[in-house]
Design a protein around this motif. Sequence first.
Motif, PDB file in Angstrom:
ATOM      1  N   ARG A 141       1.780  -3.533 -10.101  1.00 33.47           N
ATOM      2  CA  ARG A 141       2.258  -4.642  -9.258  1.00 33.47           C
ATOM      3  C   ARG A 141       2.525  -5.831 -10.174  1.00 33.47           C
ATOM      4  O   ARG A 141       1.759  -6.787 -10.278  1.00 33.47           O
ATOM      5  N   THR A 170      -4.616  -4.259  -8.145  1.00 32.77           N
ATOM      6  CA  THR A 170      -4.464  -2.976  -7.472  1.00 32.77           C
ATOM      7  C   THR A 170      -5.816  -2.296  -7.346  1.00 32.77           C
ATOM      8  O   THR A 170      -6.733  -2.572  -8.124  1.00 32.77           O
ATOM      9  N   PHE A 198       6.299  -2.407  -5.729  1.00 33.25           N
ATOM     10  CA  PHE A 198       5.032  -1.677  -5.865  1.00 33.25           C
ATOM     11  C   PHE A 198       5.368  -0.199  -6.086  1.00 33.25           C
ATOM     12  O   PHE A 198       5.263   0.629  -5.183  1.00 33.25           O
ATOM     13  N   SER A 233       0.837  -1.199   0.000  1.00 38.14           N
ATOM     14  CA  SER A 233       0.000   0.000   0.000  1.00 38.14           C
ATOM     15  C   SER A 233       0.870   1.246   0.000  1.00 38.14           C
ATOM     16  O   SER A 233       2.015   1.212   0.475  1.00 38.14           O
ATOM     17  N   TYR A 272      -3.147   4.148  -2.933  1.00 34.80           N
ATOM     18  CA  TYR A 272      -3.466   2.919  -3.652  1.00 34.80           C
ATOM     19  C   TYR A 272      -3.018   1.734  -2.801  1.00 34.80           C
ATOM     20  O   TYR A 272      -2.139   1.861  -1.957  1.00 34.80           O
ATOM     21  N   TYR A 273      -3.629   0.590  -3.085  1.00 38.65           N
ATOM     22  CA  TYR A 273      -3.173  -0.633  -2.451  1.00 38.65           C
ATOM     23  C   TYR A 273      -3.246  -1.784  -3.444  1.00 38.65           C
ATOM     24  O   TYR A 273      -3.902  -1.680  -4.490  1.00 38.65           O
ATOM     25  N   SER A 274      -2.564  -2.869  -3.075  1.00 37.97           N
ATOM     26  CA  SER A 274      -2.522  -4.037  -3.946  1.00 37.97           C
ATOM     27  C   SER A 274      -2.644  -5.293  -3.096  1.00 37.97           C
ATOM     28  O   SER A 274      -1.872  -5.487  -2.156  1.00 37.97           O
TER      29      SER A 274
END
Lengths: 115, 110
Positions: free
Chosen positions: A68, A55, A74, A33, A47-49
């Motif tokens: 990612r 993502t 990342f 993240s 953003y996060y994954s």
Amino acid sequence: EAQVTQNPRYLITVTGKKLTVTCSQNMNHEYMSWYRQDPGLGLRQIYYSMNVEVTDKGDVPEGYKVSRKEKRNFPLILESPSPNQTSLYFCASSSSDRIANYGYTFGSGTRLTVV
Amino acid sequence: DAKTTQPTSMDCAEGRAANLPCNHSTISGNEYVYWYRQIHSQGPQYIIHGLKNNETNEMASLIITEDRKSSTLILPHATLRDTAVYYCIVRPLNNNDMRFGAGTRLTVKP
């Protein structure tokens, strides 16, 4: 040593010049993240994954991109940075293993100034 | 996510116990309480987490009330290096979405 590594630590750039902040973790974490931290606003998620090739937007995704392609990396991409993106940025990672989940491990931060 | 309420700031004398409260009155049954701290502009550091039982590790103790609506982080012997912003967060264990509030700024004084 288990860690999240961000680069660069400090960056001064000009408006509109594309830049990438890298983030790498060596803990085989699925989740990664990006946060930004501004005075009076605390830590806000960009953003996060959840895993490779997955993502999703956080609370403040405008003006940012992520990718990612590998589990360990990342990167945060600013295609056309603007002065309102001047901030302190943190990358974080976490295991999705319920038993081993001790929350996030954070990087040391990247202080970005856009002039 | 359940919201948390923490005092804006607290002071503590060096060598004394620091007790940092957190209210989370809308916490759900599957949500854990996490504590992090951030020293100056470093990355936040995980301290401890718990569900309903009290927890202790080498850094701190976490006391969660029986109704789970509040908790207290205890630093048993605060040092000057414990001066930091402390964040209380609640979230489900299988949800990696971590939302940070304003936290409590703890100042440990000599």
